[in-house]
Design a protein around this motif. Structure first.
Motif, short mmCIF file in Angstrom:
data_model
loop_
_atom_site.label_atom_id
_atom_site.label_comp_id
_atom_site.label_asym_id
_atom_site.label_seq_id
_atom_site.Cartn_x
_atom_site.Cartn_y
_atom_site.Cartn_z
N ALA A 242 38.58 43.85 48.51
CA ALA A 242 37.37 43.42 49.22
C ALA A 242 37.14 41.94 48.98
O ALA A 242 37.37 41.43 47.87
N PRO A 243 36.66 41.20 50.00
CA PRO A 243 36.44 39.75 49.83
C PRO A 243 35.44 39.40 48.76
O PRO A 243 35.48 38.30 48.21
N GLY A 244 34.54 40.34 48.45
CA GLY A 244 33.50 40.04 47.47
C GLY A 244 33.89 40.28 46.03
O GLY A 244 33.03 40.24 45.14
N ILE A 245 35.16 40.50 45.75
CA ILE A 245 35.58 40.77 44.38
C ILE A 245 35.22 39.60 43.46
O ILE A 245 35.44 38.44 43.80
N PRO A 246 34.63 39.86 42.31
CA PRO A 246 34.35 38.77 41.36
C PRO A 246 35.65 38.09 40.93
O PRO A 246 36.64 38.75 40.64
N HIS A 247 35.64 36.78 40.89
CA HIS A 247 36.85 36.03 40.55
C HIS A 247 37.37 36.37 39.17
O HIS A 247 38.58 36.32 38.93
N GLU A 248 36.47 36.73 38.26
CA GLU A 248 36.93 37.00 36.90
C GLU A 248 37.76 38.29 36.82
O GLU A 248 38.43 38.54 35.82
N LEU A 249 37.74 39.12 37.89
CA LEU A 249 38.53 40.34 37.89
C LEU A 249 39.93 40.13 38.44
O LEU A 249 40.75 41.05 38.43
N VAL A 250 40.23 38.92 38.93
CA VAL A 250 41.57 38.63 39.43
C VAL A 250 42.50 38.40 38.24
O VAL A 250 42.25 37.52 37.42
N PRO A 251 43.58 39.15 38.12
CA PRO A 251 44.51 38.96 36.99
C PRO A 251 45.11 37.56 37.00
O PRO A 251 45.37 36.98 38.06
N ASP A 252 45.36 37.01 35.82
CA ASP A 252 45.86 35.64 35.70
C ASP A 252 47.23 35.45 36.33
O ASP A 252 47.57 34.35 36.74
N ASP A 253 48.02 36.52 36.39
CA ASP A 253 49.38 36.38 36.92
C ASP A 253 49.47 36.71 38.41
O ASP A 253 50.56 36.95 38.94
N PHE A 254 48.32 36.71 39.09
CA PHE A 254 48.27 36.95 40.53
C PHE A 254 47.66 35.73 41.24
O PHE A 254 46.82 35.03 40.67
N GLU A 255 48.07 35.51 42.46
CA GLU A 255 47.41 34.55 43.35
C GLU A 255 46.39 35.31 44.19
O GLU A 255 46.66 36.41 44.66
N ALA A 256 45.22 34.74 44.38
CA ALA A 256 44.18 35.37 45.20
C ALA A 256 44.01 34.58 46.49
O ALA A 256 43.82 33.36 46.45
N GLU A 257 44.06 35.28 47.62
CA GLU A 257 43.96 34.64 48.92
C GLU A 257 42.86 35.31 49.74
O GLU A 257 42.82 36.53 49.88
#
Length: 458
Positions: A242-257
């Motif tokens: 979902a576009p509203g995912i909190p940024h802190e939940l994005v794993p460090d070894d992934f790119e978020a687009e």
């Protein structure tokens, strides 16, 4: 895949016995599921004739149409055909008329499937990353799988729901020159054997019939943690979130687009590649995939960009231009200048307003509001510019008097940081005149304000 049928629009049989493809569901199991049985009836000659007849039917006349059709057809088949006709009409906005009226849908499939333009963009990026085969978990009615197959990839789509799988298989038969490029498997993705998967795409369910939209990523089906682990094990893949995912939940070894289409934010995607460089550790964005600091943007499609761990990216369709974050601090707040820039929603969701502000030599009108102000008009694909003619403290009477003085008859109302409903305000203005204007209901340096202007064209 070993197909034993070759009829357009009909499910094909897969040669494997376990797990079964949709067409291999035992007849007894199919009969026990009325929804699946009714769906299968659409593939008969009678069902196909009904669908053709209902292609352009008027939903407002549906009761009369149903009454007429039930004189010659079973109520179950008429109901299934009418439901499919409604779904196809809804799907035109996502897939275009040519594809939508040949495809098969479920209600959830229309609601949750990826828009064709977004799926094609993602398929192109997958193809550029090098895999020849993609395992599509939670494949749904096949929106993404079809795009990847059309891009030249071999795809295996897995979904738990038999009716949904029937739709995906039928869609492959209806749309792909070589339907064998897409294998459809009915199975639980959490127990499916992922050994040897070359790359993964995971599109977990983010809606619940009882609760509606799901905001907690661990409440997705399957949970985000499962998808992250699965993609890591495969070494290459992507997860739709979902576009509203909190940024802190994005794993460090992934790119978020974050991806927008014609200005509307459609989704976010987490990308992973086992050997991807880490942002800020000697890596640099792909040429043409980000803005040139202090100047005009160097535009390029992100489909050619490698995955960089830790990157935040905003991609705007249909152009495909992509802005990559550089970890800039928040822009300074400054007085309202001659121009106001409204960043694209993907830019805002990706927290890249600072990158656009730097490009425009601008600042924020308020530390909590994502509007950029600047003194010069510069071209950028990442924000829409407006020339500001008036800055007023909030007040309905003041705005009404100004619009009457300017002979404004057409008013566009935008808001950010205001509780006022645009349509209600527009009604209270009682507009009449030959001119048009745009009013921004917002905050300037913490105070409620109205900025009046018009679109600017660099």
């Amino acid at each position: 895949m070993g197909r034993v049928t070759n009829h357009p629009g009909r499910p094909a049989t897969d040669s494997r016995a376990t797990p079964a493809t949709c067409a291999d569901i035992p007849a007894a199991g199919r009969a026990a599921d009325p929804a699946t049985a009714a769906f299968r009836a659409l593939f008969t000659e009678e069902g196909q004739a009904l669908l053709a007849e209902l292609r352009d039917h008027d939903p407002a006349q549906e009761l009369a149409v149903a009454t007429r059709l039930r004189r010659d057809h079973s109520p179950e088949l008429v109901s299934a055909a009418l439901s499919q006709a409604r779904l196809r009409q809804r799907a035109v906005a996502k897939f275009g008329a040519e594809d939508a009226h040949r495809m098969y849908f479920t209600p959830n499939g229309v609601e949750q499937s990826t828009r064709r333009s977004v799926a094609e963009y993602r398929a192109a990026r997958f193809r550029a990353l090098g895999p020849v085969r993609v395992l599509d978990l939670c494949g749904g009615i096949g929106g993404d799988a079809l795009a990847m197959a059309r891009a030249g990839l071999s795809v295996e789509a897995v979904d738990l729901d038999p009716t949904t799988c029937l739709a995906a298989r039928a869609n492959a038969e209806a749309l792909l020159p070589d339907p064998a490029a897409l294998t459809v498997v009915t199975a639980d993705v959490t127990s499916y054997d992922l050994t040897g998967a070359q790359s993964l795409f995971v599109d977990p369910a983010r809606r619940s019939g009882a609760r509606g939209r799901i905001f907690d990523p661990e409440a997705y089906s399957p949970p985000l943690s499962f998808s992250v682990d699965a993609v890591r094990k495969a070494g290459l893949g992507a997860i739709k979130i979902a576009p509203g995912i909190p940024h802190e939940l994005v794993p460090d070894d992934f790119e978020a687009e974050w991806i927008s289409d014609n200005g509307d934010v459609k989704e976010a995607v987490l990308w992973h590649a086992a050997n991807a460089p880490t942002h800020g550790a000697g890596s640099s964005p792909a040429p043409g995939a980000c803005s040139t600091p202090g100047g005009s943007p160097a535009h390029g499609a992100a489909s050619a960009a490698p995955v960089v761990a830790g990157v935040r990216r905003a991609t705007l369709l249909p152009s495909g231009v992509s802005l990559v974050g550089r970890g800039l601090p928040d822009p300074a707040v400054r007085k309202v200048g001659r121009y106001l820039y409204e960043p694209d929603g993907a830019v805002i969701r990706a927290h890249l307003v600072a990158e656009v502000a730097e490009e425009l030599d601008g600042g924020l009108i308020d530390e909590t509001i994502a509007y950029i102000t600047a003194d010069e008009l510069r071209p950028t694909p990442y924000a829409t510019p407006y020339e500001i003619t008036d800055e007023l403290p909030f007040g309905v009477k003041k705005l009404k008097a100004l619009l009457r003085e300017r002979e404004v008859g057409v008013l566009t109302v935008k808001k950010r940081g205001s509780a006022v409903e645009p349509e209600e305000l527009r009604k209270r203005m009682k507009l009449s005149g030959k001119n048009s204007a745009t009013v921004f209901l917002t905050r300037v340096a913490g105070a409620p304000a109205m900025l009046v202007g018009r679109p600017a064209h660099p």
